[in-house]
Enzyme design. Sequence first.
Site, PDB file in Angstrom:
ATOM      1  CG  ASN A  13      32.740  63.120 -86.765  1.00 16.62           C
ATOM      2  OD1 ASN A  13      32.226  63.879 -85.856  1.00 16.62           O
ATOM      3  ND2 ASN A  13      32.802  61.892 -86.387  1.00 16.62           N
ATOM      4  CD  GLU A  69      33.071  59.823 -79.140  1.00 12.78           C
ATOM      5  OE1 GLU A  69      34.560  59.684 -79.256  1.00 12.78           O
ATOM      6  OE2 GLU A  69      32.326  60.374 -80.097  1.00 12.78           O
ATOM      7  CB  CYS A 116      34.419  58.380 -82.590  1.00 11.25           C
ATOM      8  SG  CYS A 116      34.586  60.290 -82.689  1.00 11.25           S
TER       9      CYS A 116
HETATM   10  O1  G3P Z   1      31.205  60.731 -81.965  1.00 19.58           O
HETATM   11  C1  G3P Z   1      30.404  59.347 -82.522  1.00 19.58           C
HETATM   12  C2  G3P Z   1      30.662  59.555 -83.883  1.00 19.58           C
HETATM   13  O2  G3P Z   1      32.012  59.923 -84.581  1.00 19.58           O
HETATM   14  C3  G3P Z   1      30.305  58.451 -84.590  1.00 19.58           C
HETATM   15  O3  G3P Z   1      28.721  58.242 -84.671  1.00 19.58           O
HETATM   16  O4  G3P Z   1      26.557  57.387 -85.574  1.00 19.58           O
HETATM   17  O5  G3P Z   1      28.642  57.107 -86.810  1.00 19.58           O
HETATM   18  O6  G3P Z   1      28.311  55.756 -85.001  1.00 19.58           O
HETATM   19  P1  G3P Z   1      27.992  57.437 -85.489  1.00 19.58           P
END
Ligand code: G3P
Length: 538
Positions: free
Chosen positions: A210, A305, A339
């Site tokens: 992602n 993570e 996530c």
């Molecule tokens: O692993 C974290 C990612 O999926 C989300 O990052 O910057 O969208 O909060 P962000």
Amino acid sequence: MAAVPAANQAGLLLKVQEAIKAGLPDKALADTVKSEVSHAMGADSEPDSLKEMHDGIVYKFLVNGEWRKSTSGRTISNLTPYDETICYEVQACTREEIDEAYATAHAAQRVWAKTPIWKRAELLHKAATVLRQYAALIATPVLREVGKNRKSAYDEVVRTAELLDFAAEEGVRINGEVMSSDAWVGQKRNKLAIVERVPVGVVLCIPPFNYPINLCGSKIGPALIAGNAVVVKTPTQGAVSTLHLGAAFKIAGAPPGLVNVVTGKGSEIGDYLVQHPGANLISFTGGATGIDVSKKAGMVPLQMELGGKDACIVLPDADLELASTAIVKGGFSYSGQRCTAVKIVFATAEIADALLEKVLAKLAKLTIGHPEENADITAVINKKSADYIESLVMDAESKGATLTTPYKRVGNLIHPLIIDHVKENMKLHWEEPFGPVLPFVRVGDAAEAVALANKSSMGLQGCVFTQDINRAILVANELAAGTIQINGPPARGPDHFPFTGFKDSGIGAQGIKYSIESMSKVKSFVINLPEAAHPQGH
Ligand code: G3P
């Protein structure tokens, strides 16, 4: 503006004809033409330093500073999420090639560890400059492979450049400390410990699909500034994007072997990579596979993570305008494939209807379509994921939940959906759809919401909406997650903030300073003096 190269004109014409046939409205048609022209131009204006990465759509891997085809003679096809046509082929690397990546990384690391930090920082700044210079070109594979819309794909590249700059600046300011023995009861000041942070060696970086560039940069930047070399295993979908980050370091002048990027199916080379004696630390971002990685890894430090079931708790006194905006942004950005997406809403009974009404009104304004059109909601990563999301919707519906709008799916494109009256017996209450489907749960009070949120096996982030800051702190204290946002949606950034997951959401801390600390270890030198020594200040 230069002319579109002849070689690209036929393809361009075809795309435009297809767009007309599809009956696109004028604006979308104009945008499609603009984007296809810029792609056709971009393909021609690709610099030699990026051209050497590939033969047509077949991409090479990076080892010892060279772009190579695998001796396996096999490639893996990478399909676009939106029309499932082959966009790229990447190498199926062999075990011998992985051995070589680790060997060359270790050789480079020995020299790199002796390279002054200001010079290490210089490399990171140069790589950041390369990312900015070619941001539009590098955003293209992000759009094609993982279906991120053009703006978000571009932003990801720029965010990564900023991250590398910050890591360089943070790294030059990380120092050790001096400790003295007389702090310990009964001891005199005759021992001094000089405590330094030293590199761990070679970091195996495994980023997810992602954020194939940013969540790789967040590993490589801190690893390199701390004096490590890296072996990167790309996600399969997202591989070409991650390879472009490797290219940025090569163009910036990284010594051969410092940054190696291998490709291949996790099912074929994953175990070999994580169990390899050459890996001194594993930094993994992804799904539950991480639990398997942690079991197989053995005696190496882990930074992991693995996702979240981030709860959004809305209390009766909340600003519903603010909360509804946050729920839509938090739940549906990049079609929920984050996530840190809002994965479940707990609304207290008093405000549940009013909140839902506002959320639905905002949801209706999201655009749905192709990443080239900069649509808010685009196809999810692949059919397997779309099928899984669908199964969660069907399970919830069959058990009595209310679909607030009819369920709609075209290929991998799932229309955004809020499912109301979700209960504990439904899978959607516990599982992470990683798509544009959000469960809405009605609760009696904050305590019930916290108890339900804490029953999740995950604990990445959470958020609470209330205008009473004291209450917010009390609720946040009780939520079992690494970060609690007060009056804002869950999010990792800004990228120097700590990012940690409790329970099955992760191990160790990320965030630039925290990652540098995680990717270095403490080494001490103790000076034993013949007698107590106290430096005088006057
Ligand atoms: O692993 C974290 C990612 O999926 C989300 O990052 O910057 O969208 O909060 P962000």
